[in-house]
Design a protein around this motif. Structure first.
Motif, PDB file in Angstrom:
ATOM      1  N   TRP A  53      -9.115   4.987  -2.996  1.00 56.25           N
ATOM      2  CA  TRP A  53      -8.047   4.049  -3.307  1.00 56.25           C
ATOM      3  C   TRP A  53      -8.281   3.461  -4.700  1.00 56.25           C
ATOM      4  CZ3 TRP A  53      -9.447  -0.976  -4.405  1.00 56.25           C
ATOM      5  CH2 TRP A  53     -10.730  -1.370  -4.004  1.00 56.25           C
ATOM      6  N   ARG A  54      -7.234   2.857  -5.234  1.00 57.26           N
ATOM      7  CA  ARG A  54      -7.331   2.133  -6.500  1.00 57.26           C
ATOM      8  C   ARG A  54      -6.229   1.079  -6.534  1.00 57.26           C
ATOM      9  NH1 ARG A  54      -3.342   4.715  -9.819  1.00 57.26           N
ATOM     10  NH2 ARG A  54      -2.910   6.850  -9.141  1.00 57.26           N
ATOM     11  N   VAL A  55      -6.358   0.133  -7.417  1.00 53.10           N
ATOM     12  CA  VAL A  55      -5.370  -0.933  -7.574  1.00 53.10           C
ATOM     13  C   VAL A  55      -4.449  -0.569  -8.731  1.00 53.10           C
ATOM     14  CG1 VAL A  55      -4.993  -3.377  -8.062  1.00 53.10           C
ATOM     15  CG2 VAL A  55      -6.951  -2.657  -6.677  1.00 53.10           C
ATOM     16  N   GLY A  56      -3.143  -0.551  -8.475  1.00 51.78           N
ATOM     17  CA  GLY A  56      -2.175  -0.259  -9.521  1.00 51.78           C
ATOM     18  C   GLY A  56      -2.132   1.222  -9.852  1.00 51.78           C
ATOM     19  N   ALA A  57      -1.435   1.539 -10.959  1.00 52.05           N
ATOM     20  CA  ALA A  57      -1.291   2.921 -11.421  1.00 52.05           C
ATOM     21  C   ALA A  57      -2.212   3.145 -12.605  1.00 52.05           C
ATOM     22  CB  ALA A  57       0.166   3.198 -11.825  1.00 52.05           C
ATOM     23  N   SER A  58      -2.922   4.255 -12.590  1.00 50.98           N
ATOM     24  CA  SER A  58      -3.839   4.548 -13.684  1.00 50.98           C
ATOM     25  C   SER A  58      -3.079   5.070 -14.887  1.00 50.98           C
ATOM     26  CB  SER A  58      -4.879   5.582 -13.238  1.00 50.98           C
ATOM     27  OG  SER A  58      -4.235   6.816 -12.962  1.00 50.98           O
ATOM     28  N   ALA A  74       5.841   2.269  -7.768  1.00 47.19           N
ATOM     29  CA  ALA A  74       5.659   0.956  -7.159  1.00 47.19           C
ATOM     30  C   ALA A  74       5.255  -0.082  -8.194  1.00 47.19           C
ATOM     31  CB  ALA A  74       4.614   1.033  -6.053  1.00 47.19           C
ATOM     32  N   ALA A  75       4.470   0.341  -9.199  1.00 46.25           N
ATOM     33  CA  ALA A  75       4.003  -0.592 -10.228  1.00 46.25           C
ATOM     34  C   ALA A  75       5.116  -1.030 -11.162  1.00 46.25           C
ATOM     35  CB  ALA A  75       2.866   0.046 -11.026  1.00 46.25           C
ATOM     36  N   LEU A  76       6.315  -0.407 -11.077  1.00 43.82           N
ATOM     37  CA  LEU A  76       7.441  -0.864 -11.889  1.00 43.82           C
ATOM     38  C   LEU A  76       7.915  -2.247 -11.469  1.00 43.82           C
ATOM     39  CD1 LEU A  76       9.557   2.441 -12.021  1.00 43.82           C
ATOM     40  CD2 LEU A  76       8.184   1.460 -13.862  1.00 43.82           C
ATOM     41  N   VAL A  77       7.558  -2.668 -10.264  1.00 43.38           N
ATOM     42  CA  VAL A  77       7.956  -3.984  -9.765  1.00 43.38           C
ATOM     43  C   VAL A  77       6.866  -4.984 -10.112  1.00 43.38           C
ATOM     44  CG1 VAL A  77       8.615  -5.319  -7.732  1.00 43.38           C
ATOM     45  CG2 VAL A  77       9.228  -2.896  -7.890  1.00 43.38           C
ATOM     46  N   PRO A  78       7.136  -5.961 -10.973  1.00 43.17           N
ATOM     47  CA  PRO A  78       6.105  -6.943 -11.310  1.00 43.17           C
ATOM     48  C   PRO A  78       5.954  -7.985 -10.204  1.00 43.17           C
ATOM     49  CG  PRO A  78       8.136  -7.471 -12.461  1.00 43.17           C
ATOM     50  CD  PRO A  78       8.394  -6.199 -11.708  1.00 43.17           C
ATOM     51  N   GLY A  79       4.809  -8.656 -10.199  1.00 44.74           N
ATOM     52  CA  GLY A  79       4.616  -9.782  -9.295  1.00 44.74           C
ATOM     53  C   GLY A  79       4.112  -9.429  -7.919  1.00 44.74           C
ATOM     54  N   MET A 126       0.868  -1.182   0.000  1.00 42.23           N
ATOM     55  CA  MET A 126       0.000   0.000   0.000  1.00 42.23           C
ATOM     56  C   MET A 126       0.899   1.224   0.000  1.00 42.23           C
ATOM     57  SD  MET A 126      -3.078   1.047   2.623  1.00 42.23           S
ATOM     58  CE  MET A 126      -4.177  -0.245   2.005  1.00 42.23           C
ATOM     59  N   VAL A 127       0.730   2.084  -1.013  1.00 41.14           N
ATOM     60  CA  VAL A 127       1.620   3.219  -1.206  1.00 41.14           C
ATOM     61  C   VAL A 127       0.801   4.481  -1.457  1.00 41.14           C
ATOM     62  CG1 VAL A 127       3.424   1.736  -2.164  1.00 41.14           C
ATOM     63  CG2 VAL A 127       1.799   2.856  -3.699  1.00 41.14           C
ATOM     64  N   PRO A 128       1.402   5.666  -1.341  1.00 40.39           N
ATOM     65  CA  PRO A 128       0.692   6.902  -1.692  1.00 40.39           C
ATOM     66  C   PRO A 128       0.312   6.922  -3.173  1.00 40.39           C
ATOM     67  CG  PRO A 128       2.631   7.379  -0.372  1.00 40.39           C
ATOM     68  CD  PRO A 128       2.709   5.932  -0.721  1.00 40.39           C
ATOM     69  N   ASP A 129      -0.808   7.516  -3.455  1.00 36.97           N
ATOM     70  CA  ASP A 129      -1.302   7.592  -4.827  1.00 36.97           C
ATOM     71  C   ASP A 129      -0.309   8.293  -5.745  1.00 36.97           C
ATOM     72  OD1 ASP A 129      -3.100   9.347  -6.916  1.00 36.97           O
ATOM     73  OD2 ASP A 129      -3.950   7.363  -6.562  1.00 36.97           O
ATOM     74  N   SER A 130       0.441   9.263  -5.214  1.00 36.54           N
ATOM     75  CA  SER A 130       1.346  10.059  -6.038  1.00 36.54           C
ATOM     76  C   SER A 130       2.533   9.265  -6.570  1.00 36.54           C
ATOM     77  CB  SER A 130       1.860  11.259  -5.244  1.00 36.54           C
ATOM     78  OG  SER A 130       2.558  10.820  -4.087  1.00 36.54           O
ATOM     79  N   ILE A 181      -1.670  -1.232  -4.018  1.00 34.46           N
ATOM     80  CA  ILE A 181      -2.862  -0.495  -3.604  1.00 34.46           C
ATOM     81  C   ILE A 181      -2.437   0.958  -3.422  1.00 34.46           C
ATOM     82  CG2 ILE A 181      -4.740  -0.308  -1.951  1.00 34.46           C
ATOM     83  CD1 ILE A 181      -4.677  -2.953  -3.490  1.00 34.46           C
ATOM     84  N   ALA A 182      -2.973   1.842  -4.262  1.00 28.75           N
ATOM     85  CA  ALA A 182      -2.638   3.264  -4.203  1.00 28.75           C
ATOM     86  C   ALA A 182      -3.740   4.009  -3.462  1.00 28.75           C
ATOM     87  CB  ALA A 182      -2.473   3.826  -5.609  1.00 28.75           C
TER      88      ALA A 182
END
Length: 518
Positions: A177-182, A149-154, A140-144, A158-159
């Motif tokens: 919140w959202r899953v992954g980077a938009s 964080a999404a550069l790491v696969p696998g 779980m990371v900040p939305d900004s 949670i943003a």
């Protein structure tokens, strides 16, 4: 009133190594307040006020009770503000205002603002990589900084915008919140540094031998030194070296990106080009080699330049302790930081470029009568003697650079190879070396140990190595220098498209090591 102990997970970074930290929170019947235990640094100790105001903004109440937060393992020093999110969520769960399920298997990374907003902690990418390696299901990371964080696969990302959004995810609510980077992540539109993308080796005028030496250094990832008067182009050559280096491979991109993420700016993509570091000659040993105090570990320039170029301009002006501190990392490719409370191993696989004037005034050996050297022989000896012999012995190519004659302005009109053309040669030479070294731990010639080079499968014949054997016999080469000349010969053979280095390549390698010495 519940006395439940709630737990949330976080990651403690020591250099690039991550350790799981279990944040435990409990409420007790004492006067209202908060204590954080478990070897926190001042940034974590100050989290008490940030967390208290942030959870109030998010609608969480601790029922006027005393909050105890423990960071486990207690013997591990913790540093930084990245534990704020885990502390706040564990307190909310201990107060019965958020479900604890999922918190111990989710790594929480984020610094809280007084309004409950979340900010990026330093080293976010490295912490996400560590979380994946430690078996966490999600982070779980900040939305900004979700794209970083999404550069790491696998691993699931949670943003969340703020603490309220983090609580909403655990409560099953839909907002915040959202899953992954938009696709329209605001960090994607941030300005990217233009850097050395417009630099080109074609800008070097009248130095074809020096440019070719740079190609040889790039092809084998050899260390190089340049000695020449001011204005000869030493700095220009060094700063253009990264433009002819190949792109980083996948493993190198991860390492370089993890190091870059230790800074304050979020990453929107992996680092794909070799980094370049050029510290000033007044830099301290800690700023170049790395160090820290207490539980903090700060990488130096040699780590920030990992898989790239470390350029030391005006080398004799650097303190001797700083220069001698480079010797062990150049051999091992790592830096070991030892402090009373912490030990860290940092990567330091760099290509070292040294540059120096031939004397304090810079005019020694100059053919121009108007630039007469005013230094005594003793001054020249002391000046270049500031660089120790053991460090000089680790340099593969020693280049003498001369000023361009003012009588040859037509040189500027001559066609010169571009960085793209030279990079193709370097890539082809490295591909030959990688094919030859397949099945070994090495991929470039500079990494190959002398025992392999002098082994029965790789050693050239006695007739071919005669020039090196004679130099070794008369003391012109050390055994380390002998091995480095062999490595250089293999690189010259790779550039020429030959299967093995012959007498000509080895003689050229010896000549390249025999230039002006620091």
């Amino acid at each position: 009133m519940s006395s439940t102990v709630a737990r949330a997970a976080a990651i403690a970074l020591t250099g690039l190594e991550g350790t799981p930290v279990l944040v435990e929170a409990a409420l007790s019947n004492q006067l209202p307040g908060m204590a954080i235990i478990g070897l926190p640094d001042p940034a974590i100790a100050e989290a008490k006020q940030r967390v208290r105001l942030a959870i109030q903004r998010a609608g969480v109440t601790t029922q006027s009770r005393f909050v105890v937060v423990n960071l486990s393992p207690a013997a591990l020093p913790k540093q930084g503000s990245g534990f704020d999110l885990a502390i706040a969520l564990s307190i909310a769960a201990a107060a019965g205002q958020a479900p604890e399920a999922g918190m111990p298997v989710t790594a929480h990374l984020g610094e809280l603002g007084l309004d409950g907003g979340l900010r990026r902690p330093p080293g976010l990418l490295g912490a996400v990589l560590a979380a994946r390696g430690l078996g966490f299901e999600r982070v779980m990371v900040p939305d900004s900084c979700a794209r970083e964080a999404a550069l790491v696969p696998g691993i699931e990302v949670i943003a969340v915008r703020d603490l309220a959004g983090a609580l909403a995810w655990y409560r099953g609510d839909a907002d915040g919140w959202r899953v992954g980077a938009s696709d329209d992540d605001p960090s994607d539109t941030a300005e990217r540094p233009e850097g050395a993308d417009r630099s080109d080796m074609a800008e070097v005028i009248g130095q074809p031998e020096a440019v070719e030496a740079m190609v040889v250094a790039a092809a084998g990832r050899h260390h190089l030194s340049m000695v020449g008067p001011p204005g000869a182009g030493k700095t220009l050559l060094a700063t253009r070296l990264p433009t002819i280096l190949p792109d980083l491979d996948e493993d190198e991109q991860i390492v370089a990106s993890s190091i870059a993420s230790l800074g304050g700016n979020p990453l929107t993509e992996l680092v794909t080009r070799p980094p370049f570091e050029s510290p000033h000659h007044t830099a301290s040993s800690v700023s170049i080699i790395g160090g820290g105090a207490g539980g903090a570990v700060r990488p130096g320039a040699i780590t920030r330049a990992c898989h790239g170029v470390l350029f030391l301009d005006e080398t004799p002006q650097f303190p001797s302790a700083v220069l001698d501190g480079l010797r062990q990392p150049l051999e091992s490719g790592t830096v070991e930081i030892h402090r009373a409370k912490v030990r860290a191993l940092l990567p330091a696989r760099v290509q070292l470029i040294l540059a120096a004037n031939p004397c304090p005034c810079g005019n020694a050996g100059s053919p121009e009568t108007a630039a007469e050297c005013r230094c005594t022989p003793l001054m020249r000896t002391r000046y270049l003697g500031r660089v120790s012999g053991p460090l000089v012995d680790r340099i593969d190519l020693r280049l003498s650079v001369r000023r361009i004659s003012s009588a040859l302005p037509a040189l500027a009109e001559e066609p010169r190879p571009t960085s793209a053309q030279l990079r193709r040669r370097v890539v082809e030479a490295r591909a030959r070396a990688a094919d030859r070294l397949r099945g070994t731990p090495w991929c470039v010639n500079a990494e190959v140990p002398g025992s392999w080079l002098r082994g029965p499968g790789a050693r050239p014949s006695r007739a071919e190595t005669a020039v090196l054997d004679q130099a070794l016999a008369r003391g012109a080469l050390t055994m380390r220098g002998y091995d480095r000349a062999l490595r250089l010969g293999w690189t010259l053979a790779d550039l020429a498209g030959n299967e093995r280095p012959g007498r000509g390549e080895l003689a050229q390698a010896l000549a390249l090591r025999g230039g002006a010495t620091l």
